[in-house]
Scaffold this motif. Structure first.
Motif, short mmCIF file in Angstrom:
data_model
loop_
_atom_site.label_atom_id
_atom_site.label_comp_id
_atom_site.label_asym_id
_atom_site.label_seq_id
_atom_site.Cartn_x
_atom_site.Cartn_y
_atom_site.Cartn_z
N TRP A 113 0.83 -1.20 0.00
CA TRP A 113 0.00 0.00 0.00
C TRP A 113 0.87 1.25 0.00
N GLN A 114 1.94 1.23 0.78
CA GLN A 114 2.86 2.37 0.81
C GLN A 114 3.49 2.57 -0.58
N THR A 160 0.77 4.11 -2.85
CA THR A 160 0.43 5.51 -2.55
C THR A 160 1.56 6.48 -2.86
N TYR A 218 -0.45 6.96 -8.83
CA TYR A 218 -1.44 7.12 -7.77
C TYR A 218 -1.62 8.59 -7.42
N ARG A 219 -0.50 9.32 -7.28
CA ARG A 219 -0.60 10.74 -6.93
C ARG A 219 -1.34 11.52 -8.00
N SER A 257 -5.02 10.61 -7.84
CA SER A 257 -5.61 11.21 -6.65
C SER A 257 -5.87 12.70 -6.85
#
Length: 133
Positions: free
Chosen positions: A91-92, A95, A100-101, A104
């Motif tokens: 998960w780290q 993210t 992902y960034r 998001s």
């Protein structure tokens, strides 16, 4: 099915299965004509030596696996803890990834625009309802 098809199906794979002894899978066949009896004997000795080494390595690996399990048990590391750590690490990694960034940020901007649009629609409906009265 004719005889040639039956013969081809009966003589499929002659490679030894996993764990099968190579010497027993080959069977007693005559050495190739170009090989001397001395060469054959040397190869036979090499075969026995390699099989012994494989057996030793298997025993060492099994002992190391037991040692690893014992150390983990003493440290309180259970399979569930390992799974949790793996999930947290994954998960780290997700993210902190660029994809992902970016996703998001895009979803955040879309959310703000959608909220503004819903607010505008709500205001318009409220004005229309006030006009109807």
């Amino acid at each position: 099915m004719d005889d040639t098809e039956k013969d081809s199906q009966q003589h499929t794979d002659s490679a030894p299965e996993v764990g099968e002894d190579a010497a027993t899978s080959v069977g007693p066949s005559s050495p190739p004509p170009a090989m001397t009896e001395e060469e054959r004997q040397e190869l036979q000795e090499d075969l026995v030596k390699v099989e012994d080494e494989i057996q030793t390595l298997s025993q060492v690996l099994a002992a190391k696996e037991r040692q690893l399990a014992d150390i983990k048990r003493k440290l309180g590391i259970t399979p569930l803890n390992e799974l949790k750590q793996n999930i947290s690490k994954t998960w780290q990694d997700v993210t902190t990834s660029t994809a992902y960034r970016r996703t998001s940020e895009t979803l955040s901007q879309a959310s703000l625009k959608a909220s503004a649009a819903f607010s505008n629609v709500g205001s318009a409906i409220t004005r229309k309802l006030e006009d109807v009265r």
